[in-house]
Structures are given as C-alpha cells and as structure tokens.
Design a protein around this motif. Structure first.
Motif, mmCIF file in Angstrom:
data_model
loop_
_atom_site.group_PDB
_atom_site.id
_atom_site.type_symbol
_atom_site.label_atom_id
_atom_site.label_comp_id
_atom_site.label_asym_id
_atom_site.label_seq_id
_atom_site.Cartn_x
_atom_site.Cartn_y
_atom_site.Cartn_z
ATOM 1 N N GLN A 1 -16.551 -7.854 -4.263
ATOM 2 C CA GLN A 1 -16.990 -7.077 -4.067
ATOM 3 C C GLN A 1 -15.825 -6.702 -2.688
ATOM 4 O O GLN A 1 -15.005 -5.312 -2.098
ATOM 5 C CB GLN A 1 -18.078 -7.129 -3.514
ATOM 6 C CG GLN A 1 -18.245 -6.641 -2.434
ATOM 7 C CD GLN A 1 -19.448 -6.769 -1.330
ATOM 8 O OE1 GLN A 1 -20.546 -8.009 -1.455
ATOM 9 N NE2 GLN A 1 -20.138 -6.711 0.314
ATOM 10 N N HIS A 2 -14.727 -7.167 -1.219
ATOM 11 C CA HIS A 2 -14.175 -7.067 -0.610
ATOM 12 C C HIS A 2 -12.634 -6.481 -1.382
ATOM 13 O O HIS A 2 -12.302 -5.775 -0.553
ATOM 14 C CB HIS A 2 -13.950 -8.772 0.162
ATOM 15 C CG HIS A 2 -14.860 -9.626 0.262
ATOM 16 N ND1 HIS A 2 -16.483 -8.921 1.010
ATOM 17 C CD2 HIS A 2 -15.461 -10.495 0.033
ATOM 18 C CE1 HIS A 2 -16.766 -9.341 1.761
ATOM 19 N NE2 HIS A 2 -16.658 -10.748 0.524
ATOM 20 N N GLU A 3 -12.173 -6.644 -2.550
ATOM 21 C CA GLU A 3 -10.970 -6.128 -3.215
ATOM 22 C C GLU A 3 -11.649 -4.611 -2.925
ATOM 23 O O GLU A 3 -10.669 -4.095 -2.640
ATOM 24 C CB GLU A 3 -10.450 -7.323 -4.118
ATOM 25 C CG GLU A 3 -9.171 -6.617 -4.942
ATOM 26 C CD GLU A 3 -8.673 -7.493 -5.443
ATOM 27 O OE1 GLU A 3 -7.591 -7.492 -5.732
ATOM 28 O OE2 GLU A 3 -9.152 -8.344 -6.066
ATOM 29 N N ALA A 4 -13.043 -4.598 -3.804
ATOM 30 C CA ALA A 4 -12.871 -3.419 -3.745
ATOM 31 C C ALA A 4 -12.800 -2.121 -2.327
ATOM 32 O O ALA A 4 -12.676 -1.547 -2.564
ATOM 33 C CB ALA A 4 -14.193 -3.152 -4.338
ATOM 34 N N LEU B 1 -10.424 -7.566 5.383
ATOM 35 C CA LEU B 1 -9.993 -5.866 4.467
ATOM 36 C C LEU B 1 -8.889 -5.913 5.086
ATOM 37 O O LEU B 1 -8.071 -5.773 3.766
ATOM 38 C CB LEU B 1 -10.609 -5.209 4.913
ATOM 39 C CG LEU B 1 -12.182 -5.385 4.416
ATOM 40 C CD1 LEU B 1 -13.378 -4.145 4.806
ATOM 41 C CD2 LEU B 1 -12.645 -5.373 2.953
ATOM 42 N N ASN B 2 -8.000 -6.042 6.477
ATOM 43 C CA ASN B 2 -7.142 -5.633 6.637
ATOM 44 C C ASN B 2 -6.418 -6.648 6.077
ATOM 45 O O ASN B 2 -4.770 -6.908 5.457
ATOM 46 C CB ASN B 2 -6.602 -6.301 8.010
ATOM 47 C CG ASN B 2 -7.493 -4.476 8.997
ATOM 48 O OD1 ASN B 2 -7.310 -3.623 7.520
ATOM 49 N ND2 ASN B 2 -7.384 -4.407 9.651
ATOM 50 N N LEU B 3 -6.167 -8.027 5.531
ATOM 51 C CA LEU B 3 -5.394 -9.478 4.688
ATOM 52 C C LEU B 3 -5.594 -8.917 3.491
ATOM 53 O O LEU B 3 -4.295 -8.869 3.074
ATOM 54 C CB LEU B 3 -6.138 -10.724 5.030
ATOM 55 C CG LEU B 3 -5.554 -11.529 4.416
ATOM 56 C CD1 LEU B 3 -3.671 -12.082 5.354
ATOM 57 C CD2 LEU B 3 -6.358 -12.935 4.719
ATOM 58 N N ILE B 4 -6.765 -8.054 2.968
ATOM 59 C CA ILE B 4 -6.181 -7.824 1.257
ATOM 60 C C ILE B 4 -5.385 -6.821 1.348
ATOM 61 O O ILE B 4 -4.946 -6.825 0.341
ATOM 62 C CB ILE B 4 -7.485 -7.355 0.977
ATOM 63 C CG1 ILE B 4 -8.371 -8.723 0.795
ATOM 64 C CG2 ILE B 4 -7.915 -7.562 -0.463
ATOM 65 C CD1 ILE B 4 -10.010 -8.622 0.490
ATOM 66 N N ARG B 5 -5.437 -5.942 1.998
ATOM 67 C CA ARG B 5 -4.414 -4.585 2.482
ATOM 68 C C ARG B 5 -3.391 -4.980 2.227
ATOM 69 O O ARG B 5 -2.648 -4.567 1.446
ATOM 70 C CB ARG B 5 -4.833 -3.395 3.114
ATOM 71 C CG ARG B 5 -6.710 -2.807 3.301
ATOM 72 C CD ARG B 5 -7.123 -2.138 3.776
ATOM 73 N NE ARG B 5 -8.219 -1.292 3.639
ATOM 74 C CZ ARG B 5 -9.290 -1.724 4.742
ATOM 75 N NH1 ARG B 5 -8.840 -2.284 5.845
ATOM 76 N NH2 ARG B 5 -10.692 -1.337 4.255
ATOM 77 N N ARG C 1 -9.797 -1.329 -1.286
ATOM 78 C CA ARG C 1 -9.530 -0.493 -1.721
ATOM 79 C C ARG C 1 -9.998 1.364 -1.746
ATOM 80 O O ARG C 1 -9.216 1.482 -1.972
ATOM 81 C CB ARG C 1 -8.642 -0.806 -3.147
ATOM 82 C CG ARG C 1 -8.675 -1.790 -3.798
ATOM 83 C CD ARG C 1 -8.251 -1.987 -5.240
ATOM 84 N NE ARG C 1 -7.643 -2.997 -5.695
ATOM 85 C CZ ARG C 1 -6.052 -3.154 -6.295
ATOM 86 N NH1 ARG C 1 -5.507 -1.768 -5.513
ATOM 87 N NH2 ARG C 1 -5.261 -4.040 -6.005
ATOM 88 N N THR C 2 -11.233 0.876 -0.851
ATOM 89 C CA THR C 2 -11.799 2.192 -1.883
ATOM 90 C C THR C 2 -12.679 2.798 0.026
ATOM 91 O O THR C 2 -12.855 4.559 0.260
ATOM 92 C CB THR C 2 -13.146 2.321 -2.255
ATOM 93 O OG1 THR C 2 -13.605 1.069 -2.274
ATOM 94 C CG2 THR C 2 -12.377 2.222 -3.549
ATOM 95 N N THR C 3 -11.845 2.294 1.001
ATOM 96 C CA THR C 3 -13.058 1.857 1.896
ATOM 97 C C THR C 3 -12.343 2.165 3.064
ATOM 98 O O THR C 3 -10.413 1.732 2.864
ATOM 99 C CB THR C 3 -14.038 1.158 2.586
ATOM 100 O OG1 THR C 3 -13.128 0.396 3.136
ATOM 101 C CG2 THR C 3 -14.878 1.348 1.265
ATOM 102 N N ARG C 4 -11.850 2.554 4.356
ATOM 103 C CA ARG C 4 -11.517 2.699 6.144
ATOM 104 C C ARG C 4 -11.738 1.941 6.754
ATOM 105 O O ARG C 4 -10.772 1.464 7.679
ATOM 106 C CB ARG C 4 -10.946 3.988 6.122
ATOM 107 C CG ARG C 4 -10.217 5.028 5.045
ATOM 108 C CD ARG C 4 -10.155 6.314 5.498
ATOM 109 N NE ARG C 4 -9.629 6.310 7.076
ATOM 110 C CZ ARG C 4 -8.231 6.160 6.843
ATOM 111 N NH1 ARG C 4 -7.528 6.652 6.667
ATOM 112 N NH2 ARG C 4 -7.494 6.642 8.157
ATOM 113 N N ILE C 5 -13.047 0.897 6.089
ATOM 114 C CA ILE C 5 -13.427 0.194 7.713
ATOM 115 C C ILE C 5 -12.242 -0.838 7.294
ATOM 116 O O ILE C 5 -11.736 -1.281 6.687
ATOM 117 C CB ILE C 5 -14.353 -0.914 6.300
ATOM 118 C CG1 ILE C 5 -15.482 0.226 6.055
ATOM 119 C CG2 ILE C 5 -15.326 -2.306 7.051
ATOM 120 C CD1 ILE C 5 -16.704 -0.284 5.024
ATOM 121 N N LEU C 6 -12.125 -1.401 9.026
ATOM 122 C CA LEU C 6 -11.066 -2.357 9.587
ATOM 123 C C LEU C 6 -12.054 -3.413 9.494
ATOM 124 O O LEU C 6 -12.657 -3.465 11.018
ATOM 125 C CB LEU C 6 -10.779 -1.547 10.550
ATOM 126 C CG LEU C 6 -10.247 -0.138 9.992
ATOM 127 C CD1 LEU C 6 -9.449 0.391 11.822
ATOM 128 C CD2 LEU C 6 -9.161 -0.851 9.468
#
Length: 235
Positions: free
Chosen positions: A7-10, A22-26, A13-18
């Motif tokens: 879920q978190h990786e998806a 999620l920033n670490l994954i990006r 990849r697919t949202t702009r949530i900060l």
C-alpha cells in the motif's frame, strides 16, 4: 485480494501526499533503489497479525520517537479494525482535533512540535482586519526564525514540499480556521530576499521561496524536523 504490504509504495507512486514515510520511498525510487519485502509470519486471524505488528514496531523502534529507523507514526495494530474509544481519546489528546485524514494528523501533530499557532506570525483572517498587500520595505530586516516559522506553517498546512522556487500560499487553514501571514512578516521576507511574489493578488499572494530563503528555513528548523513533518525529502 488487496495486499496491505504494497500500500505505501503504491501511495508514493500514485499520489502527491507528503509524509516522511512516502517521501523516503520516493527518494529511494529517485536513486534507482527498490523496496524489499519480507514476510515475517502468518496468522489465521487479524488480531494475531495486528499484535505481531505492534510487537515488531516496539522491537525495531520508530524514527519519530528517536527509538529506531521505522517510519511508522503510530504503535501499529490499527489494521482495518475500528480504533477503540481509548485509542480515539489518545488521538484527541495528542493532536489538535480527531482528524481522519493521515496528512492532517501529521500536520496537527507537527504544529504542536513547532510551536503553538498563536505564536506563529499568522493571524485568523476573520479577525485580522488590517490584512493588506505585500511589498518591499525601505529598510531591510535580516532573515529571522519568526519569518521561517511563517514559511514552515504555510508548507505544513498547505502540504507543500519545501525546496527552492516552491510556491507557498500566504493563506493557510488550521482546524477549519483560515489564517494569513502578517503584513509585516511578509514584507520583511520580500525585503531580505527570503521570498519573491509569484502572485501579487492582495491578501491572497502566493510566495516563491528563494534559494537563500530555503537555506535559512532548513538551518532555522533543522532538516530532521522538516523531514519528520513531511515537507522535506531526504537528499
């Protein structure tokens, strides 16, 4: 069948949530790295799985509590089950309101870490009748932590990623109340080169953070705190 583990990786990849997670994954994706997965154990019922999740988070440690590397911002075990009233009350006690949106929960929590909102150089729009336009002052006032606080407040409330040339609305909303950056603080930031005006619409300005302003904000608050707030990405 939905795989919660992905879920978190998806989301990254697919949202702009900060968020910090999620920033670490990006950031890892940007570096060409991949997220690895390992199945720890399996259970016949959800309760057992959630209990194991809580145990692992406790054992490994959460980054936001300075206890370990995990990006989790709860003790785990919520899963798809409804939180208990005790859990809801803990959230009400620790955040400014029982927000359902994870972004708002993080923003609320970090506002408390930052400083009480009343001490941030922002004013409620409804009562700040002196709100006026922003322009360069005759006298230049150097960059101050109070000005950096206004920038960080807008970034958190508006979920803007801090970087040179990012655009920050002068107005922000906290718990359904609209606020605005004070006239003097906004003008001082233009005068000292912390920001420029991207949109000069009076009282609804959009601020562009300069390279100098960005460097000062990071110095004033520290990269670690801004990373935790989800408004800065790891290098």
């Amino acid at each position: 069948m939905k795989l919660r583990v992905l879920q978190h990786e998806a989301e990254a990849r697919t949202t702009r949530i900060l968020t910090y997670k999620l920033n670490l994954i990006r950031s890892l994706h940007h570096q060409g790295q991949h997220i690895a997965y390992r199945v720890d154990s399996s259970f016949a019922d959800e309760a057992g799985a959630l209990a194991r999740e809580r145990a692992l988070i406790t054992e490994i440690g959460r980054h936001d509590l300075k206890l370990g590397p995990l990006t989790n911002q709860t003790d785990g075990g919520e899963g798809t089950s409804n939180p208990s009233e005790e859990s809801r009350q803990r959230r009400r006690d620790s955040l400014w309101g029982d927000a359902n949106d994870p972004e708002r929960q993080i923003a609320n929590s970090w506002f408390q870490k930052l400083t009480p909102v009343k001490s941030v150089p922002i004013k409620p729009v409804a009562t700040f009748t002196r709100a006026a336009g922003l322009w360069k002052n005759d006298d230049t006032i150097g960059m101050k932590p109070r000005q950096a606080g206004a920038i960080v407040a807008s970034a958190i409330a508006n979920r803007v990623l801090l970087e040179p040339d990012c655009l920050l609305p002068r107005r922000l909303e906290i718990e359904r109340v609209e606020y605005i950056i004070e006239n003097g603080v906004g003008r001082d930031m233009i005068s000292n080169g912390m920001i420029t005006l991207h949109d000069a619409t009076v009282t609804r300005e959009v601020l562009r953070l300069t390279q100098l302003g960005y460097a000062f904000v990071v110095k004033a608050f520290g990269a670690a705190a801004l990373l935790d707030a989800g408004v800065l990405t790891p290098d």
